[in-house]
Every structure is written in structure tokens, then in C-alpha cells.
Write a protein that holds these residues in place. Sequence first.
Motif, PDB file in Angstrom:
ATOM      1  N   ILE A  70     -73.903   6.564  26.155  1.00 12.32           N
ATOM      2  CA  ILE A  70     -75.335   6.830  26.219  1.00 12.32           C
ATOM      3  C   ILE A  70     -75.781   6.775  27.673  1.00 12.32           C
ATOM      4  O   ILE A  70     -75.514   5.810  28.378  1.00 12.32           O
ATOM      5  CB  ILE A  70     -76.128   5.813  25.367  1.00 12.32           C
ATOM      6  CG1 ILE A  70     -75.757   5.967  23.896  1.00 12.32           C
ATOM      7  CG2 ILE A  70     -77.624   6.003  25.562  1.00 12.32           C
ATOM      8  CD1 ILE A  70     -76.391   4.936  22.990  1.00 12.32           C
ATOM      9  N   LYS A  72     -78.519   6.056  29.771  1.00 15.70           N
ATOM     10  CA  LYS A  72     -79.822   5.385  29.762  1.00 15.70           C
ATOM     11  C   LYS A  72     -80.673   5.760  30.977  1.00 15.70           C
ATOM     12  O   LYS A  72     -81.846   5.436  31.029  1.00 15.70           O
ATOM     13  CB  LYS A  72     -79.641   3.859  29.727  1.00 15.70           C
ATOM     14  CG  LYS A  72     -78.951   3.363  28.496  1.00 15.70           C
ATOM     15  CD  LYS A  72     -79.949   2.994  27.466  1.00 15.70           C
ATOM     16  CE  LYS A  72     -79.228   2.312  26.298  1.00 15.70           C
ATOM     17  NZ  LYS A  72     -80.087   2.043  25.219  1.00 15.70           N
ATOM     18  N   THR A  75     -84.253  10.361  29.868  1.00 17.43           N
ATOM     19  CA  THR A  75     -84.805  10.486  28.520  1.00 17.43           C
ATOM     20  C   THR A  75     -85.126  11.952  28.268  1.00 17.43           C
ATOM     21  O   THR A  75     -85.705  12.625  29.123  1.00 17.43           O
ATOM     22  CB  THR A  75     -86.087   9.645  28.374  1.00 17.43           C
ATOM     23  OG1 THR A  75     -85.761   8.281  28.671  1.00 17.43           O
ATOM     24  CG2 THR A  75     -86.640   9.726  26.980  1.00 17.43           C
ATOM     25  N   THR A  77     -87.033  14.596  25.642  1.00 15.80           N
ATOM     26  CA  THR A  77     -87.986  14.746  24.549  1.00 15.80           C
ATOM     27  C   THR A  77     -87.486  15.877  23.662  1.00 15.80           C
ATOM     28  O   THR A  77     -87.231  16.984  24.138  1.00 15.80           O
ATOM     29  CB  THR A  77     -89.390  15.083  25.076  1.00 15.80           C
ATOM     30  OG1 THR A  77     -89.815  14.022  25.933  1.00 15.80           O
ATOM     31  CG2 THR A  77     -90.388  15.248  23.950  1.00 15.80           C
ATOM     32  N   VAL A  97     -89.419  13.246  19.249  1.00 17.78           N
ATOM     33  CA  VAL A  97     -88.817  11.940  19.515  1.00 17.78           C
ATOM     34  C   VAL A  97     -88.272  11.966  20.934  1.00 17.78           C
ATOM     35  O   VAL A  97     -88.000  13.032  21.485  1.00 17.78           O
ATOM     36  CB  VAL A  97     -87.674  11.574  18.527  1.00 17.78           C
ATOM     37  CG1 VAL A  97     -88.165  11.408  17.121  1.00 17.78           C
ATOM     38  CG2 VAL A  97     -86.546  12.572  18.599  1.00 17.78           C
ATOM     39  N   GLN A  98     -88.124  10.783  21.500  1.00 17.13           N
ATOM     40  CA  GLN A  98     -87.500  10.670  22.810  1.00 17.13           C
ATOM     41  C   GLN A  98     -86.166   9.973  22.639  1.00 17.13           C
ATOM     42  O   GLN A  98     -86.085   8.925  21.985  1.00 17.13           O
ATOM     43  CB  GLN A  98     -88.406   9.895  23.764  1.00 17.13           C
ATOM     44  CG  GLN A  98     -89.694  10.639  24.036  1.00 17.13           C
ATOM     45  CD  GLN A  98     -90.320  10.225  25.350  1.00 17.13           C
ATOM     46  OE1 GLN A  98     -90.054   9.157  25.874  1.00 17.13           O
ATOM     47  NE2 GLN A  98     -91.146  11.100  25.876  1.00 17.13           N
ATOM     48  N   VAL A  99     -85.123  10.583  23.193  1.00 13.57           N
ATOM     49  CA  VAL A  99     -83.766  10.044  23.072  1.00 13.57           C
ATOM     50  C   VAL A  99     -83.083  10.058  24.436  1.00 13.57           C
ATOM     51  O   VAL A  99     -83.438  10.844  25.307  1.00 13.57           O
ATOM     52  CB  VAL A  99     -82.917  10.852  22.062  1.00 13.57           C
ATOM     53  CG1 VAL A  99     -83.481  10.776  20.670  1.00 13.57           C
ATOM     54  CG2 VAL A  99     -82.762  12.293  22.489  1.00 13.57           C
ATOM     55  N   HIS A 100     -82.118   9.179  24.566  1.00 13.32           N
ATOM     56  CA  HIS A 100     -81.237   9.194  25.726  1.00 13.32           C
ATOM     57  C   HIS A 100     -80.042  10.069  25.369  1.00 13.32           C
ATOM     58  O   HIS A 100     -79.556  10.014  24.236  1.00 13.32           O
ATOM     59  CB  HIS A 100     -80.755   7.789  26.076  1.00 13.32           C
ATOM     60  CG  HIS A 100     -81.851   6.841  26.429  1.00 13.32           C
ATOM     61  ND1 HIS A 100     -82.578   6.941  27.591  1.00 13.32           N
ATOM     62  CD2 HIS A 100     -82.352   5.772  25.766  1.00 13.32           C
ATOM     63  CE1 HIS A 100     -83.467   5.976  27.630  1.00 13.32           C
ATOM     64  NE2 HIS A 100     -83.357   5.252  26.533  1.00 13.32           N
ATOM     65  N   GLU A 103     -77.228   9.281  22.553  1.00 22.68           N
ATOM     66  CA  GLU A 103     -77.782   8.366  21.560  1.00 22.68           C
ATOM     67  C   GLU A 103     -78.028   9.109  20.238  1.00 22.68           C
ATOM     68  O   GLU A 103     -78.593  10.198  20.228  1.00 22.68           O
ATOM     69  CB  GLU A 103     -79.106   7.816  22.097  1.00 22.68           C
ATOM     70  CG  GLU A 103     -79.848   6.905  21.178  1.00 22.68           C
ATOM     71  CD  GLU A 103     -81.153   6.425  21.814  1.00 22.68           C
ATOM     72  OE1 GLU A 103     -81.430   5.239  21.666  1.00 22.68           O
ATOM     73  OE2 GLU A 103     -81.869   7.231  22.443  1.00 22.68           O
ATOM     74  N   ALA A 105     -79.812   9.995  16.803  1.00 21.95           N
ATOM     75  CA  ALA A 105     -81.195   9.978  16.332  1.00 21.95           C
ATOM     76  C   ALA A 105     -81.243  10.677  14.978  1.00 21.95           C
ATOM     77  O   ALA A 105     -80.367  11.482  14.652  1.00 21.95           O
ATOM     78  CB  ALA A 105     -82.115  10.668  17.321  1.00 21.95           C
ATOM     79  N   GLN A 106     -82.267  10.355  14.202  1.00 25.39           N
ATOM     80  CA  GLN A 106     -82.448  10.994  12.901  1.00 25.39           C
ATOM     81  C   GLN A 106     -83.910  11.346  12.718  1.00 25.39           C
ATOM     82  O   GLN A 106     -84.790  10.547  13.029  1.00 25.39           O
ATOM     83  CB  GLN A 106     -82.002  10.074  11.760  1.00 25.39           C
ATOM     84  CG  GLN A 106     -82.261  10.686  10.384  1.00 25.39           C
ATOM     85  CD  GLN A 106     -81.732   9.855   9.245  1.00 25.39           C
ATOM     86  OE1 GLN A 106     -80.695   9.223   9.363  1.00 25.39           O
ATOM     87  NE2 GLN A 106     -82.439   9.850   8.142  1.00 25.39           N
ATOM     88  N   TYR A 162     -77.329  14.093  18.224  1.00 25.98           N
ATOM     89  CA  TYR A 162     -77.344  13.484  19.547  1.00 25.98           C
ATOM     90  C   TYR A 162     -77.299  14.612  20.569  1.00 25.98           C
ATOM     91  O   TYR A 162     -76.887  15.737  20.270  1.00 25.98           O
ATOM     92  CB  TYR A 162     -76.197  12.492  19.754  1.00 25.98           C
ATOM     93  CG  TYR A 162     -74.819  13.092  19.765  1.00 25.98           C
ATOM     94  CD1 TYR A 162     -74.201  13.450  20.961  1.00 25.98           C
ATOM     95  CD2 TYR A 162     -74.112  13.303  18.578  1.00 25.98           C
ATOM     96  CE1 TYR A 162     -72.933  14.002  20.977  1.00 25.98           C
ATOM     97  CE2 TYR A 162     -72.852  13.859  18.580  1.00 25.98           C
ATOM     98  CZ  TYR A 162     -72.263  14.206  19.783  1.00 25.98           C
ATOM     99  OH  TYR A 162     -71.016  14.761  19.797  1.00 25.98           O
TER     100      TYR A 162
END
Length: 191
Positions: A70, A72, A75, A77, A97-100, A103, A105-106, A162
Motif C-alpha cells: 500500500i 500511503k 491518495t 479519489t 471513496v478515497q483509497v491509497h 489498498e 476497497a469495496q 484496488y
Amino acid sequence: MKSRENNSAVADYAKKINLQMLGKLLLIAVLMFGFGYALVPMYKKICEITGVNVLTPKDVTVDSTVNTQIDKSRTITVEFDANAQGPWRFRPTVSSVQVHPGEMAQVVYEVVNKQARSINAQAIPSYAPQQATEFFKKVECFCFKQQTLGPNEAKQMPVVFYIDPALPKNVKTITLSYTFFEVDGSAGKAS
């Protein structure tokens, strides 16, 4: 009389031999069961010692594990969009959603069949910007197969994904858009 005594002695001897054999067979059965039962911990220990097939590292708690894949430091969007081409309501439950990168996500999409008949439908994804397509990795998606919606049925359908950390640094926002359309009109007729 001697014949009767001989027969009795032979029968007693045969009974004694049979009981001994039964005891030996029971002992073998118990030993086999014990060996089979002991194989699982022995296998785990051998795998731990040799480092083969180790699923979880020793002395690591869930809270202390860190996914080093990941990123970090940035980020992304991810915005969600839905287009319906048919007699239903189709939409994401969240707009973004905001993800790295790296990472998991769902998100969930909802679809409601507003007809009194069953419908077969399929979702086709598209991405913006186009260069993000190869970096958007879906692990689970309702778009992988056709969906059958019963009359007036509502479904919640997950997308697990991801973003590949190799995504170019200039991409800060990705839009995932689905078009949901009827595959064929022969799924079922209203009665």
C-alpha cells in the motif's frame, strides 16, 4: 472321553488365540487412529520448521501486520457513476471513496427491477481517465457475469477493488462508470 477333552482343549486354545488376535487388532486400530490424529500437528510443525506452506507468520498479531504494497504517500479519489439502459433503477450507494494505491476497497451498487417480469442484465464498466483502466484491479464484481432480476426485485451488488501502485503519479481521480443493460428479453414474461 479323551476326544471330548481334546475338543474342549482345542476350543479353549482357539478361543484364547482369537482373543489375543482381537486384542492385537484393537491395539493396531487405536495406534492407527492416534497416528492419524497426530499427523496434523506434526505436519504443521514440520512446515513451520522447514518454512514450507506457512500461512501465518509466528508471533504476529492482526493489528501489527502491515501491507507493504500500500502506497500511503498518496491518495486516489475513486468516483462512481451508473447508467441504466432498461426498466430499472441502478446506482452506487456512495458517490466516491478515497483509497491509497494497493489498498483493498469495496463499494456497493443497488439495482431495482421495476418490471413485473424477470430480466437478465449485464453491467459493462468504463474508466476515466482511460489510462487508469489497466491499473484498476477488480477482485470481485457483479460485472463478471449476467445478473437475473426477478419481478420487482432489488439487489445490492459489491465491487471489491484496488488501485495498482504503479498508477502514474499525475492521476489523482478515477471515475468508474457502469452501464447496466438488458441482455435478452426472454428471461420471463409477466403472468
